[in-house]
Scaffold this active site. Structure first.
Site, short mmCIF file in Angstrom:
data_model
loop_
_atom_site.label_atom_id
_atom_site.label_comp_id
_atom_site.label_asym_id
_atom_site.label_seq_id
_atom_site.Cartn_x
_atom_site.Cartn_y
_atom_site.Cartn_z
N ASN A 154 14.85 -4.50 114.83
CA ASN A 154 15.40 -3.18 114.53
C ASN A 154 14.53 -2.02 115.00
O ASN A 154 15.03 -1.01 115.48
CB ASN A 154 15.65 -3.05 113.03
N ASP A 183 14.56 -9.98 110.92
CA ASP A 183 14.25 -8.96 109.93
C ASP A 183 15.32 -7.86 109.94
O ASP A 183 15.82 -7.48 110.99
CB ASP A 183 12.88 -8.36 110.28
N GLU A 203 17.93 -11.89 107.62
CA GLU A 203 17.73 -11.18 106.37
C GLU A 203 18.81 -10.11 106.28
O GLU A 203 18.66 -9.01 106.84
CB GLU A 203 16.34 -10.51 106.32
#
Ligand code: CA
Length: 542
Positions: free
Chosen positions: A140, A224, A265
């Protein structure tokens, strides 16, 4: 705020299902044609806190290597290791912060952790023992100190459009002012979001993935902050563009290694999580809802929350294609949530390791390490022994070891038959032994008492049926019965205990199936001790 047109038309071809049987790195494929991860119990390691091999106070890759015997000694016959068969290493790259979630170089190893050669050695040794290794992939955002972001400060730079900029003050959260304009970083100022509508960013991350899968040989990635990848206007999570991006991503990494795993996640309700596992996106994602329900049930000594969530998840996800855990590096530790009551910790472990899905254990959980936020305090050094600094380092630890290390540590619990550590060992080895626990279906069993959680795990190839009975209460339960209205059973069964940590009073050895394949009012024993876990095998009588 983001322009999507070019991106969507430029999408890579849709994922074609890989043939499941081609072995990679000589490791075994999954039981019964299922993916390898269904045979795996993962262990999540914060490298900085696991074991320090060189006395600089920071855990490192050589430290993990020297503790591999603790995790998995490579001898399936010996049960004195923990027995985990997968490792998830939290970020291993050079980064700005101690935790590593702000990467400054995706192709290298953090100097505190060692070298790429150290990593390759660890990987080879893990593979040798039949363990897979996945690493954190922080897609990200980068660090604000990443050379890409540094270069992007110049509006004329080719890296400018690798991040998300605005020249006028934007509305909404996540924007940060700078001399070079406003930039977007959903988590914090020094974590600028990458711009995944820019094909150059996609191409670069594809290179990163190729490097780790192909040149280094990792077995997959934990993704993540998976839900935050692409913002669309005011939509900051689960955007349609994010889902579309993962489809292209999947076709890319499966083309490099069809066996590679992604576990996302997606910190949200299971209904939102499900959307990433429905189409051709991620292989697994964590169930945060189930974790919450298990913790509540263990705290209250009541089965209802756990039973209802297990039933819901079994209906929501593809059988066993989701990841389960108790707590992770972003949450207060499980034993803190259970007020340091070791018996409740055992019950939580029993639920985790007999459940459908792929279990993940957070390092130190198996010895009941405590930890309450701030974050550093839920990521303290592993407590190996009663030696100074818990045997973690010969130097000054980067963060103090919890003072309870003198009594709560691996060395002490290894010797103690009834310890939490030995409970984890026993359950993990049982899971390795019984395919029904790994790949079997989940059938809820109705119990006559509210503190009993009971269910059947049944696999057809191999044909194996286990009945799991957990008493969550601090009091024994007597005169209880179990019922399964409908199920896969046929004829009569002989019942054999595969896990019972006590003598079973008034044990009923025979169980006839009903005409609907279940059983009615089965009373396996006259009483169930407080905080007990019983696993019984149903063996067909010829
Ligand atoms: Ca070190």
């Amino acid at each position: 705020m983001l322009v999507l047109g070019l991106w969507l038309t430029n999408c890579t071809p849709r994922y074609a299902a890989p043939s499941p049987a081609s072995p990679v790195s000589g490791l075994p494929t999954g039981t019964g044609g299922q993916p390898w991860w269904n045979d795996t119990v993962f262990y999540q390691i914060f490298v900085r806190s696991f074991y320090d091999s060189d006395g600089d106070g920071s855990g490192d890759l050589k430290g993990i290597l020297s503790k591999l015997d603790y995790l998995n000694d490579g001898d399936p016959a010996a049960n004195d290791d923990l027995g985990v068969t997968g490792l998830w290493l939290m970020p291993i790259h050079p980064a700005t912060s101690y935790h590593g979630y702000d990467v400054t170089d995706y192709y290298a190893i953090h100097p505190d952790y060692g070298s790429l050669d150290d990593f390759k050695l660890l990987l080879a040794e893990a593979h040798q023992r039949g363990m897979r290794v996945i690493i954190d992939l922080v897609l990200n955002h980068t660090s604000c100190q990443h050379p890409w972001f540094q270069s992007a400060q110049d509006p004329a730079s080719t890296y400018r459009d690798w991040y998300v900029w605005s020249q006028t003050e934007p509305v909404g959260s996540g924007w940060h002012p700078s001399d070079a304009g406003f930039y977007f970083g959903i988590f914090q100022e020094c974590m600028p979001d990458l711009n995944y509508t820019n094909p150059q960013v996609e191409a670069e991350m594809k290179n990163v993935v190729r490097f780790w899968l192909e040149e280094v040989g990792v077995d997959g990635f934990r993704l993540d902050a998976a839900k935050h990848l692409i913002e669309q206007g005011s939509i900051q999570s689960h955007s349609p563009a994010t889902h579309t991006w993962y489809e292209g991503f999947r076709s890319d990494y499966k083309a490099i290694n069809p066996q590679a795993l992604t576990v996302g996640e997606v910190w949200d309700s299971s209904v939102a999580v499900k959307a990433y596992l429905e189409g051709e996106e991620l292989d697994l994602a964590f169930s945060f809802d189930l974790a919450k329900a298990w913790i509540l049930s263990a705290r209250l000594g009541k089965a209802e929350e756990a039973a209802s969530l297990l039933k819901r998840e079994a209906g929501l996800f593809h059988p066993n294609q989701f990841a389960v855990f108790l707590t992770n590096h972003d949450q207060d530790r499980i034993m803190t949530l259970l007020a340091d009551e070791m018996q409740k910790g055992k019950i939580a472990a029993s639920m985790l390791l007999t459940a459908p899905g792929v279990p993940f254990i957070y390092y130190g959980e198996e010895i009941g390490m405590l930890g309450k936020k701030p974050d550093e305090m839920i990521r303290t050094p592993m407590q190996w022994s009663a030696q100074p600094n818990g045997g973690f380092t010969n130097g000054q630890p980067w963060e103090a070891v919890n003072p309870d290390f003198t009594t709560k540590n691996v060395a002490a619990q290894s010797k103690e038959t009834g310890s939490l550590l030995n409970h984890y060992r026993k359950l993990i080895h049982l899971r390795r032994q019984y395919a029904a626990l790994r790949i079997g279906g989940y059938l809820p069993v109705t119990a006559s008492q509210p503190s009993i959680l009971a269910f059947l795990r049944h696999s057809s190839s191999p044909d194996e049926t286990l009945l799991v009975i957990i008493n969550l209460a601090s009091e024994p339960v007597s005169d209880f019965s179990l019922s399964l209205p409908e199920g896969p059973l046929l004829g009569s069964y002989r019942i054999a205990p595969v896990l019972a940590e006590m003598k079973l009073d008034g044990f009923t050895e025979n169980l006839p199936a009903t005409s609907t394949g279940g059983f009615g009012e089965y009373r396996p024993m006259t009483s169930l001790p407080a905080f007990s876990t019983i696993i019984l095998q149903l063996l067909p009588v010829e």
